[in-house]
Motif scaffolding. Structure first.
Motif, PDB file in Angstrom:
ATOM      1  N   GLN A  50      51.503 119.025  -2.864  1.00 20.20           N
ATOM      2  CA  GLN A  50      52.781 119.280  -3.504  1.00 20.20           C
ATOM      3  C   GLN A  50      52.577 119.553  -4.993  1.00 20.20           C
ATOM      4  O   GLN A  50      51.661 118.996  -5.615  1.00 20.20           O
ATOM      5  N   PRO A  51      53.418 120.388  -5.585  1.00 20.50           N
ATOM      6  CA  PRO A  51      53.310 120.637  -7.030  1.00 20.50           C
ATOM      7  C   PRO A  51      53.677 119.381  -7.817  1.00 20.50           C
ATOM      8  O   PRO A  51      54.505 118.583  -7.386  1.00 20.50           O
ATOM      9  N   ALA A  52      53.031 119.186  -8.966  1.00 23.15           N
ATOM     10  CA  ALA A  52      53.302 118.026  -9.806  1.00 23.15           C
ATOM     11  C   ALA A  52      54.632 118.204 -10.531  1.00 23.15           C
ATOM     12  O   ALA A  52      54.865 119.223 -11.190  1.00 23.15           O
ATOM     13  N   VAL A  53      55.524 117.219 -10.371  1.00 26.96           N
ATOM     14  CA  VAL A  53      56.823 117.243 -11.054  1.00 26.96           C
ATOM     15  C   VAL A  53      57.113 115.850 -11.592  1.00 26.96           C
ATOM     16  O   VAL A  53      56.340 114.907 -11.379  1.00 26.96           O
ATOM     17  N   ALA A  54      58.222 115.690 -12.279  1.00 27.85           N
ATOM     18  CA  ALA A  54      58.582 114.400 -12.863  1.00 27.85           C
ATOM     19  C   ALA A  54      58.846 113.359 -11.768  1.00 27.85           C
ATOM     20  O   ALA A  54      59.304 113.689 -10.668  1.00 27.85           O
ATOM     21  N   GLU A  55      58.534 112.106 -12.088  1.00 26.13           N
ATOM     22  CA  GLU A  55      58.751 111.002 -11.156  1.00 26.13           C
ATOM     23  C   GLU A  55      60.198 110.512 -11.233  1.00 26.13           C
ATOM     24  O   GLU A  55      60.780 110.448 -12.310  1.00 26.13           O
ATOM     25  N   THR A  56      60.737 110.152 -10.062  1.00 20.80           N
ATOM     26  CA  THR A  56      62.071 109.558  -9.992  1.00 20.80           C
ATOM     27  C   THR A  56      61.973 108.225  -9.266  1.00 20.80           C
ATOM     28  O   THR A  56      61.447 108.165  -8.144  1.00 20.80           O
ATOM     29  N   ALA A  57      62.443 107.156  -9.879  1.00 19.38           N
ATOM     30  CA  ALA A  57      62.370 105.834  -9.259  1.00 19.38           C
ATOM     31  C   ALA A  57      63.263 105.779  -8.025  1.00 19.38           C
ATOM     32  O   ALA A  57      64.428 106.185  -8.073  1.00 19.38           O
ATOM     33  N   VAL A  58      62.708 105.276  -6.922  1.00 16.01           N
ATOM     34  CA  VAL A  58      63.491 105.160  -5.689  1.00 16.01           C
ATOM     35  C   VAL A  58      63.529 103.726  -5.163  1.00 16.01           C
ATOM     36  O   VAL A  58      64.198 103.450  -4.172  1.00 16.01           O
ATOM     37  N   GLY A  59      62.813 102.809  -5.810  1.00 20.86           N
ATOM     38  CA  GLY A  59      62.862 101.426  -5.336  1.00 20.86           C
ATOM     39  C   GLY A  59      61.848 100.544  -6.026  1.00 20.86           C
ATOM     40  O   GLY A  59      60.972 101.015  -6.769  1.00 20.86           O
ATOM     41  N   ARG A  60      61.996  99.253  -5.789  1.00 19.87           N
ATOM     42  CA  ARG A  60      61.051  98.261  -6.306  1.00 19.87           C
ATOM     43  C   ARG A  60      60.865  97.207  -5.218  1.00 19.87           C
ATOM     44  O   ARG A  60      61.843  96.694  -4.673  1.00 19.87           O
ATOM     45  N   LEU A  61      59.609  96.886  -4.900  1.00 19.54           N
ATOM     46  CA  LEU A  61      59.308  95.926  -3.853  1.00 19.54           C
ATOM     47  C   LEU A  61      59.344  94.512  -4.407  1.00 19.54           C
ATOM     48  O   LEU A  61      58.890  94.248  -5.514  1.00 19.54           O
ATOM     49  N   LYS A  62      59.886  93.596  -3.610  1.00 19.46           N
ATOM     50  CA  LYS A  62      60.023  92.196  -4.021  1.00 19.46           C
ATOM     51  C   LYS A  62      58.749  91.430  -3.710  1.00 19.46           C
ATOM     52  O   LYS A  62      58.335  91.300  -2.572  1.00 19.46           O
ATOM     53  N   SER A  63      58.144  90.884  -4.740  1.00 17.72           N
ATOM     54  CA  SER A  63      56.896  90.127  -4.592  1.00 17.72           C
ATOM     55  C   SER A  63      57.179  88.654  -4.338  1.00 17.72           C
ATOM     56  O   SER A  63      58.296  88.158  -4.549  1.00 17.72           O
ATOM     57  N   LEU A  64      56.150  87.938  -3.900  1.00 18.43           N
ATOM     58  CA  LEU A  64      56.228  86.485  -3.900  1.00 18.43           C
ATOM     59  C   LEU A  64      56.353  85.994  -5.336  1.00 18.43           C
ATOM     60  O   LEU A  64      55.823  86.606  -6.266  1.00 18.43           O
ATOM     61  N   SER A  65      57.057  84.885  -5.523  1.00 14.16           N
ATOM     62  CA  SER A  65      57.207  84.308  -6.854  1.00 14.16           C
ATOM     63  C   SER A  65      55.932  83.552  -7.231  1.00 14.16           C
ATOM     64  O   SER A  65      55.069  83.279  -6.384  1.00 14.16           O
ATOM     65  N   ILE A  66      55.820  83.205  -8.517  1.00 12.61           N
ATOM     66  CA  ILE A  66      54.692  82.401  -8.975  1.00 12.61           C
ATOM     67  C   ILE A  66      54.613  81.109  -8.163  1.00 12.61           C
ATOM     68  O   ILE A  66      53.535  80.707  -7.713  1.00 12.61           O
ATOM     69  N   GLU A  67      55.743  80.466  -7.957  1.00 12.29           N
ATOM     70  CA  GLU A  67      55.761  79.213  -7.191  1.00 12.29           C
ATOM     71  C   GLU A  67      55.252  79.432  -5.772  1.00 12.29           C
ATOM     72  O   GLU A  67      54.453  78.635  -5.252  1.00 12.29           O
ATOM     73  N   GLU A  68      55.701  80.506  -5.128  1.00 11.30           N
ATOM     74  CA  GLU A  68      55.276  80.800  -3.759  1.00 11.30           C
ATOM     75  C   GLU A  68      53.792  81.136  -3.691  1.00 11.30           C
ATOM     76  O   GLU A  68      53.133  80.870  -2.685  1.00 11.30           O
ATOM     77  N   LEU A  69      53.257  81.706  -4.766  1.00 11.04           N
ATOM     78  CA  LEU A  69      51.840  82.058  -4.795  1.00 11.04           C
ATOM     79  C   LEU A  69      50.936  80.847  -5.000  1.00 11.04           C
ATOM     80  O   LEU A  69      49.899  80.713  -4.346  1.00 11.04           O
ATOM     81  N   ILE A  70      51.327  79.953  -5.918  1.00 10.73           N
ATOM     82  CA  ILE A  70      50.370  78.920  -6.331  1.00 10.73           C
ATOM     83  C   ILE A  70      50.274  77.755  -5.356  1.00 10.73           C
ATOM     84  O   ILE A  70      49.236  77.083  -5.318  1.00 10.73           O
ATOM     85  N   ILE A  71      51.303  77.512  -4.556  1.00 15.85           N
ATOM     86  CA  ILE A  71      51.213  76.364  -3.642  1.00 15.85           C
ATOM     87  C   ILE A  71      50.095  76.581  -2.610  1.00 15.85           C
ATOM     88  O   ILE A  71      49.178  75.754  -2.508  1.00 15.85           O
ATOM     89  N   PRO A  72      50.088  77.703  -1.845  1.00 13.24           N
ATOM     90  CA  PRO A  72      48.931  77.929  -0.955  1.00 13.24           C
ATOM     91  C   PRO A  72      47.633  78.123  -1.722  1.00 13.24           C
ATOM     92  O   PRO A  72      46.563  77.757  -1.232  1.00 13.24           O
ATOM     93  N   MET A  73      47.702  78.690  -2.926  1.00 14.74           N
ATOM     94  CA  MET A  73      46.490  78.871  -3.720  1.00 14.74           C
ATOM     95  C   MET A  73      45.796  77.536  -3.959  1.00 14.74           C
ATOM     96  O   MET A  73      44.574  77.422  -3.866  1.00 14.74           O
TER      97      MET A  73
END
Length: 299
Positions: free
Chosen positions: A253-276
Motif C-alpha cells: 500500500q502507498p504510504a499515507v498519514a496515520e489515523t488512530a483507530v483504537g487503543r488496547l487495554k493493558s494489564l495494570s501495574i498491580e495486575e502485572l506485579i502480583i504474579p511477577m
C-alpha cells in the motif's frame, strides 16, 4: 516451614526461629519502618549477598510509587489509509509501548483450555474496537512499531521483553494424558515437536524449537529467544483477525498519514506485579523496568 497465611501466632520471634532452623537456602532479612526510621526485625541484615530475584521487589516498588497501581501501558492502533465501506485501504499498524494485552499465562494452575479461552476473549475486545472503527477488511498488512518505547533492536538479556507481545512472547506447553496442548493454541515463533526427550521438555540448541516427550505428563513454559517478537506478534494478530472474519490481504500500500483507530487495554501495574512476585517472572520484571525508563525519560 512457613506457617499458612492467617496464622496469628506467627510473630517476629517465630520468624527468627524458623530462619535459624531453615535447611534450604541462605537467608538475610531486615524489616524497617520507614515512617519511624527504625528497624523492627533483623536477621543477618548486614551480610553482603547477591540480591538475585529480590531485585524484583525494587522494580515493583518503583513502579507502584512512580506510576501507581492503576497505570496501564498502551498499544495504539492506526490505519495507514482511508476506510471505505468496511475496507481499510492501507496497513493496520500496532505501535507498542510495553503493554501486556493478550495473555493467558496466569494463574499457572489454569487448564490449557481456560488459558486459551482468556486469550480468545481478549482478542474479541480488539475485534470489537476495530469493528467500531468501521474495519471489516484490511487490504494491506499488519505492521508494528516499538521504536518510540525503546531504541533497542533486540534485548540481548531477555529477548521476550518487547514493546509488543502475545502471551508475553511465551509458549506454555502442557502434556495431559499423553496429549500435547499449547498456549497459545496456534503456536507462532516456536516449533513444538514430539520427542523422546527423557526430561519431558527441552529446547533444541540455540533455537525456538521445543522438544516434548508426550509420554511424560507435566507443564513447562518457553520464552521467545531467537525469532523477532514483532514478527511473531504480527502473525498472531493477523490470525486473530482472520479467525473473527476480518481478512488481511497483505497487499503493498502507498504510504499515507496515520489515523488512530483504537487503543488496547493493558494489564495494570498491580495486575502485572502480583504474579511477577509469586512466580518470580523475569520477563515481567524486565518489561516493568523498561516501562519505568520510558515513562520517566521517554525512552
Amino acid at each position: 516451614q512457613i506457617p499458612q497465611k492467617g496464622n496469628t501466632a506467627y510473630t517476629l520471634d517465630t520468624m527468627h526461629k524458623h530462619l535459624q532452623e531453615a535447611e534450604e537456602g541462605t537467608w538475610y532479612v531486615r524489616i524497617s519502618d520507614l515512617v519511624e526510621n527504625r528497624d523492627i526485625f533483623d536477621f543477618r541484615g548486614d551480610t553482603p549477598a547477591i540480591p538475585a530475584s529480590n531485585q524484583k521487589l525494587v522494580t515493583a516498588v518503583a513502579a507502584l510509587m512512580t506510576l501507581g497501581p492503576a497505570h496501564r501501558a498502551r498499544t495504539e492502533v492506526y490505519a495507514t489509509g482511508p476506510i471505505e465501506d468496511g475496507t481499510l485501504h492501507g496497513d493496520l499498524l500496532f505501535r507498542g509501548f510495553g503493554g501486556v494485552h493478550f495473555t493467558g499465562r496466569y494463574p499457572r494452575s489454569a487448564t490449557p483450555k481456560e488459558k486459551n479461552d482468556r486469550l480468545r476473549l481478549q482478542a474479541q475486545r480488539m475485534i470489537r474496537a476495530l469493528h467500531d472503527a468501521g474495519i471489516r477488511r484490511v487490504d494491506g498488512k499488519i505492521t508494528t512499531d516499538t521504536t518510540r518505547w525503546s531504541d533497542m533492536v533486540s534485548n540481548e538479556h531477555y529477548p521476550c521483553a518487547h514493546g509488543l507481545s502475545f502471551n508475553e512472547n511465551t509458549v506454555d506447553v502442557h502434556v495431559v494424558d499423553s496429549s500435547i496442548r499449547s498456549v497459545p493454541m496456534a503456536v507462532s515463533g516456536f516449533l513444538v515437536e514430539p520427542s523422546g526427550n527423557a526430561s519431558g521438555q527441552a529446547r533444541r540448541g540455540k533455537s525456538d524449537m521445543i522438544l516434548v516427550n508426550s509420554s511424560v505428563d507435566g507443564y513447562d513454559y518457553w520464552r521467545l529467544e531467537h525469532n523477532q517478537p514483532s514478527d511473531v506478534y504480527a502473525h498472531h494478530i493477523r490470525r486473530q483477525l482472520q479467525l473473527h472474519g476480518i481478512m488481511v490481504m497483505g497487499q503493498e500500500q502507498p504510504a499515507v498519514a496515520e489515523t488512530a483507530v483504537g487503543r488496547l487495554k493493558s494489564l495494570s501495574i498491580e495486575e502485572l506485579i502480583i504474579p511477577m512476585g509469586v512466580y518470580s517472572d523475569n520477563c515481567r520484571a524486565e518489561m516493568l523496568y523498561l516501562t519505568l525508563g520510558f515513562e520517566g525519560f521517554d525512552r
